[in-house]
Scaffold this motif. Structure first.
Motif, PDB file in Angstrom:
ATOM      1  N   VAL A 296       0.840  -1.205   0.000  1.00 39.79           N
ATOM      2  CA  VAL A 296       0.000   0.000   0.000  1.00 39.79           C
ATOM      3  C   VAL A 296       0.876   1.257   0.000  1.00 39.79           C
ATOM      4  CG1 VAL A 296      -1.645   1.326   1.383  1.00 39.79           C
ATOM      5  CG2 VAL A 296      -2.027  -1.098   0.995  1.00 39.79           C
ATOM      6  N   ALA A 297       1.975   1.215   0.758  1.00 39.07           N
ATOM      7  CA  ALA A 297       2.894   2.362   0.751  1.00 39.07           C
ATOM      8  C   ALA A 297       3.495   2.566  -0.637  1.00 39.07           C
ATOM      9  CB  ALA A 297       3.991   2.156   1.784  1.00 39.07           C
ATOM     10  N   MET A 298       3.855   1.469  -1.303  1.00 41.75           N
ATOM     11  CA  MET A 298       4.386   1.580  -2.666  1.00 41.75           C
ATOM     12  C   MET A 298       3.326   2.104  -3.627  1.00 41.75           C
ATOM     13  SD  MET A 298       6.775  -1.851  -2.849  1.00 41.75           S
ATOM     14  CE  MET A 298       6.591  -1.943  -4.588  1.00 41.75           C
ATOM     15  N   MET A 299       2.058   1.748  -3.385  1.00 44.26           N
ATOM     16  CA  MET A 299       0.969   2.247  -4.218  1.00 44.26           C
ATOM     17  C   MET A 299       0.837   3.762  -4.086  1.00 44.26           C
ATOM     18  SD  MET A 299      -2.978   1.096  -3.849  1.00 44.26           S
ATOM     19  CE  MET A 299      -4.265   1.696  -4.899  1.00 44.26           C
ATOM     20  N   ILE A 300       0.904   4.252  -2.874  1.00 49.65           N
ATOM     21  CA  ILE A 300       0.811   5.692  -2.647  1.00 49.65           C
ATOM     22  C   ILE A 300       1.979   6.420  -3.307  1.00 49.65           C
ATOM     23  CG2 ILE A 300       0.869   7.477  -0.859  1.00 49.65           C
ATOM     24  CD1 ILE A 300      -0.652   5.439   0.932  1.00 49.65           C
ATOM     25  N   VAL A 301       3.165   5.869  -3.156  1.00 54.20           N
ATOM     26  CA  VAL A 301       4.355   6.479  -3.768  1.00 54.20           C
ATOM     27  C   VAL A 301       4.227   6.489  -5.285  1.00 54.20           C
ATOM     28  CG1 VAL A 301       6.825   6.129  -4.150  1.00 54.20           C
ATOM     29  CG2 VAL A 301       5.894   5.980  -1.846  1.00 54.20           C
ATOM     30  N   ALA A 302       3.730   5.392  -5.858  1.00 54.52           N
ATOM     31  CA  ALA A 302       3.598   5.316  -7.314  1.00 54.52           C
ATOM     32  C   ALA A 302       2.600   6.344  -7.835  1.00 54.52           C
ATOM     33  CB  ALA A 302       3.173   3.909  -7.727  1.00 54.52           C
ATOM     34  N   VAL A 303       1.471   6.492  -7.171  1.00 52.64           N
ATOM     35  CA  VAL A 303       0.459   7.453  -7.627  1.00 52.64           C
ATOM     36  C   VAL A 303       0.987   8.878  -7.530  1.00 52.64           C
ATOM     37  CG1 VAL A 303      -1.812   8.420  -7.090  1.00 52.64           C
ATOM     38  CG2 VAL A 303      -1.496   5.951  -7.157  1.00 52.64           C
TER      39      VAL A 303
END
Length: 164
Positions: A68-75
């Motif tokens: 989820v943290a990687m998802m936020i960073v990617a967006v």
């Protein structure tokens, strides 16, 4: 400090109060040292441990949180990248290039109709959500596989050492 030392320091009047600091005894060095010789510290304590079980539920929670943290960073990264490209004028240059290649004087083609900020961020969200599901599932399966392999092979041996 011994009990006799403490008693000797507190034998004043009942109105007097004395505070005695804690004194820690230093262990004597068992190695004899010559005068002027430097004493090299010995190696610290060492412990060999074997990791034989990994809790799959803990691995699942950790993998989910990291995904989820990687998802936020990617967006956030994709949004910043898109706005930087827009600020620099890349989308206008692509529009001009397509107009030149098509030899059409009408400005009917607009690249942001196909690669607008909403579509790009939406696609990033969808791909990141798939990544969250896959990475969480793969990490859980890997934890179970490690536990099976550790039962057969004995796990991973780790040696911990204390610095002096």
């Amino acid at each position: 400090m011994t009990a006799a030392d403490y008693e000797a320091t507190t034998k004043g009047s009942p109105a007097s109060t004395s505070v005695i600091p804690a004194v820690k005894d230093r262990p004597a060095d068992p190695r004899p040292s010559a005068p002027g010789a430097t004493v090299q510290p010995g190696p610290g304590r060492r412990a060999s441990l074997r990791l034989t079980h990994v809790e799959p539920w803990s691995v699942t929670r950790l993998a989910f949180a990291i995904s989820v943290a990687m998802m936020i960073v990617a967006v956030v990264a994709v949004a910043i990248f898109w706005f930087v490209l827009d600020f620099v004028g890349v989308w206008d240059q692509i529009n001009d290039s397509f107009t030149t290649v098509l030899s059409d004087d009408t400005s009917a083609f607009n690249v942001t109709d196909y690669f607008g900020v909403g579509r790009v961020i939406g696609l990033t969200l969808v791909l990141s959500a798939v990544n969250v599901v896959l990475m969480t599932a793969l990490a859980t399966i890997a934890a179970h596989l490690y536990n099976l392999a550790a039962q057969l092979m004995g796990g991973v041996e780790v040696t911990l050492a204390e610095d002096k």
